[in-house]
Enzyme design. Structure first.
Site, PDB file in Angstrom:
ATOM      1  N   CYS A  90      44.651  44.773  43.114  1.00 46.07           N
ATOM      2  CA  CYS A  90      45.909  43.929  43.163  1.00 46.07           C
ATOM      3  C   CYS A  90      46.696  44.723  44.336  1.00 46.07           C
ATOM      4  CB  CYS A  90      46.688  44.365  41.871  1.00 46.07           C
ATOM      5  SG  CYS A  90      48.156  43.471  41.847  1.00 46.07           S
ATOM      6  N   HIS A  92      50.090  43.713  45.610  1.00 45.64           N
ATOM      7  CA  HIS A  92      51.415  43.991  45.217  1.00 45.64           C
ATOM      8  C   HIS A  92      51.604  45.069  44.410  1.00 45.64           C
ATOM      9  CE1 HIS A  92      51.747  42.475  41.279  1.00 45.64           C
ATOM     10  NE2 HIS A  92      52.864  43.060  41.118  1.00 45.64           N
ATOM     11  N   HIS A 225      42.553  33.138  40.239  1.00 48.89           N
ATOM     12  CA  HIS A 225      43.639  32.762  40.759  1.00 48.89           C
ATOM     13  C   HIS A 225      43.641  31.492  41.430  1.00 48.89           C
ATOM     14  CE1 HIS A 225      43.679  37.217  39.977  1.00 48.89           C
ATOM     15  NE2 HIS A 225      44.845  37.311  40.392  1.00 48.89           N
ATOM     16  N   CYS A 255      51.597  38.092  47.361  1.00 49.87           N
ATOM     17  CA  CYS A 255      50.249  38.341  46.734  1.00 49.87           C
ATOM     18  C   CYS A 255      49.247  39.045  47.953  1.00 49.87           C
ATOM     19  CB  CYS A 255      49.645  37.100  46.335  1.00 49.87           C
ATOM     20  SG  CYS A 255      48.125  37.575  45.175  1.00 49.87           S
ATOM     21  N   GLY A 256      48.864  40.322  47.810  1.00 46.14           N
ATOM     22  CA  GLY A 256      48.018  41.180  48.439  1.00 46.14           C
ATOM     23  C   GLY A 256      46.655  40.591  48.531  1.00 46.14           C
TER      24      GLY A 256
HETATM   25  O1  PYC Z   1      49.199  40.944  45.123  1.00 40.11           O
HETATM   26  O2  PYC Z   1      46.865  41.152  44.867  1.00 40.11           O
HETATM   27  C1  PYC Z   1      48.189  40.794  44.385  1.00 40.11           C
HETATM   28  C2  PYC Z   1      48.324  40.121  43.199  1.00 40.11           C
HETATM   29  C3  PYC Z   1      47.372  39.782  42.246  1.00 40.11           C
HETATM   30  C4  PYC Z   1      48.219  39.015  41.320  1.00 40.11           C
HETATM   31  C5  PYC Z   1      49.350  39.310  41.363  1.00 40.11           C
HETATM   32  N1  PYC Z   1      49.317  39.899  42.531  1.00 40.11           N
END
Ligand code: PYC
Length: 335
Positions: A90, A92, A225, A255-256
């Protein structure tokens, strides 16, 4: 079990919540964070539900536990938790966790300004900048990311047939770009995109069973996702997204892992070159800076190592009680 107390530090990364749990961590069995993730899911999932679901959390809630590293060169290991489970990676969550961990002294990096973090999806190398006690930004070099499939089709309620790609950036994303039946995220509300995503994600995994499995870790599988794209609000950004995750969430951050998947998709299609910046805008307009750091291989697959840079703000200290002898909603609920 009765009453368990969890101390937490809450932050948000560009608008999306991150709850780092500092006490009450279970002992997990496994030689890697991926094995420990499976042990947690099989044995301690009540902790995740209690801390992430209502009434102690909400649809967007996500967080992490910190563990010792498995290799002496690394600084720590991480378990991500959110409403739908424990993500392999994840972005974020990493930016928020590092900000909390440095500002609150939870970890002492071997090299100040640099951190090696073991995530279930693999090793993540991190840099951060600190001014006085505050972390200004965090930049992570994510796991190897790649385009897994392109030009697949699925039927979406109201919109009709949609063409989409699937890319991996720590989770598998179905990416829907503007096309005949979808004009872009700007024309839709978050609740409409959630409604579509719930149905479309399920249909994709049914229509393409076992099609998306990580080549080196088969516990990472299926489209988890959805990433809907469109024109940015700010003309200086490269693109905007609405990332659907969990059961009812649109990411408030860019979203990273979604940005990593997006960059991998653009790279594979010749639309983004190594070193070029990709400023990714979230549904609420906050931004991450993405970049292709390296071209690489994942077995036979042409992949990249993307980097993601963003910021987070600590906003609270939270002592959460889960008492299943007293509270009928001790383990939370979803509506
Ligand atoms: O930032 O990878 C991310 C992430 C995954 C789900 C919510 N944020």
């Amino acid at each position: 079990m009765a009453r368990t107390t969890f101390k937490c530090i809450d932050a948000h990364t560009c608008g999306n919540p991150v709850r780092v749990v500092t006490t009450g961590r279970p002992d997990l069995i496994g030689k890697t964070m991926s094995e420990k993730r499976q042990h947690f899911l099989n044995t301690y999932d009540w902790i995740r539900k209690g801390l992430m679901y209502e009434p102690r959390g909400h649809d967007m809630m996500s967080g992490s536990f910190l563990f010792e590293p498995h290799h002496p060169d690394n600084d720590f290991s991480i378990l991500f938790i959110e409403t739908s489970g424990c993500l392999p990676m994840c972005g974020h969550g990493t930016i928020g966790t590092i900000t909390i961990a440095i500002e609150e002294g939870l970890i002492q990096p071997k090299t100040p300004g640099k951190i090696r973090m073991e995530a279930p999806a693999g090793l993540v190398e991190i840099e951060y900048q600190q001014t006085n006690k505050k972390v200004d930004w965090v930049k992570l070099k994510n796991v190897k990311s790649y385009l897994a499939a392109e030009d697949l089709t699925i039927e979406c309620p109201e919109l009709g047939e949609l063409v989409f790609d699937v890319a991996y950036g720590g989770n598998f994303y179905a990416i829907v770009d503007p096309q005949k039946n979808f004009s872009g995220v700007h024309d839709f509300t978050a609740s409409k995109l959630i409604q579509y995503s719930q149905i479309v994600r399920e249909r994709i995994n049914k229509k393409y069973p076992n099609a998306f499995i990580h080549p080196e870790n088969d516990t990472i599988r299926d489209v988890s996702h959805m990433l809907w794209t469109g024109d940015p609000i700010n003309p200086d950004s490269s693109g905007r997204n609405a990332v659907f995750y969990g059961d009812k969430a649109i990411d408030r951050s860019p979203c990273g892992t979604g940005t990593s998947a997006r960059i991998a998709q653009l790279y594979a299609k010749g639309k983004l070159q190594p070193g070029e910046e990709f400023v990714h805008e979230s549904f609420i307009g906050s931004t991450f800076i993405g970049r292709i750091e390296e071209e690489t291989q994942l077995g036979d697959i042409k992949a990249i190592i993307p980097s993601i840079q963003g910021w987070a703000k600590v906003y609270g200290y939270n002592t959460i009680i889960i008492d299943d002898e007293d509270d009928p909603y001790a383990h939370g609920f979803q509506v």
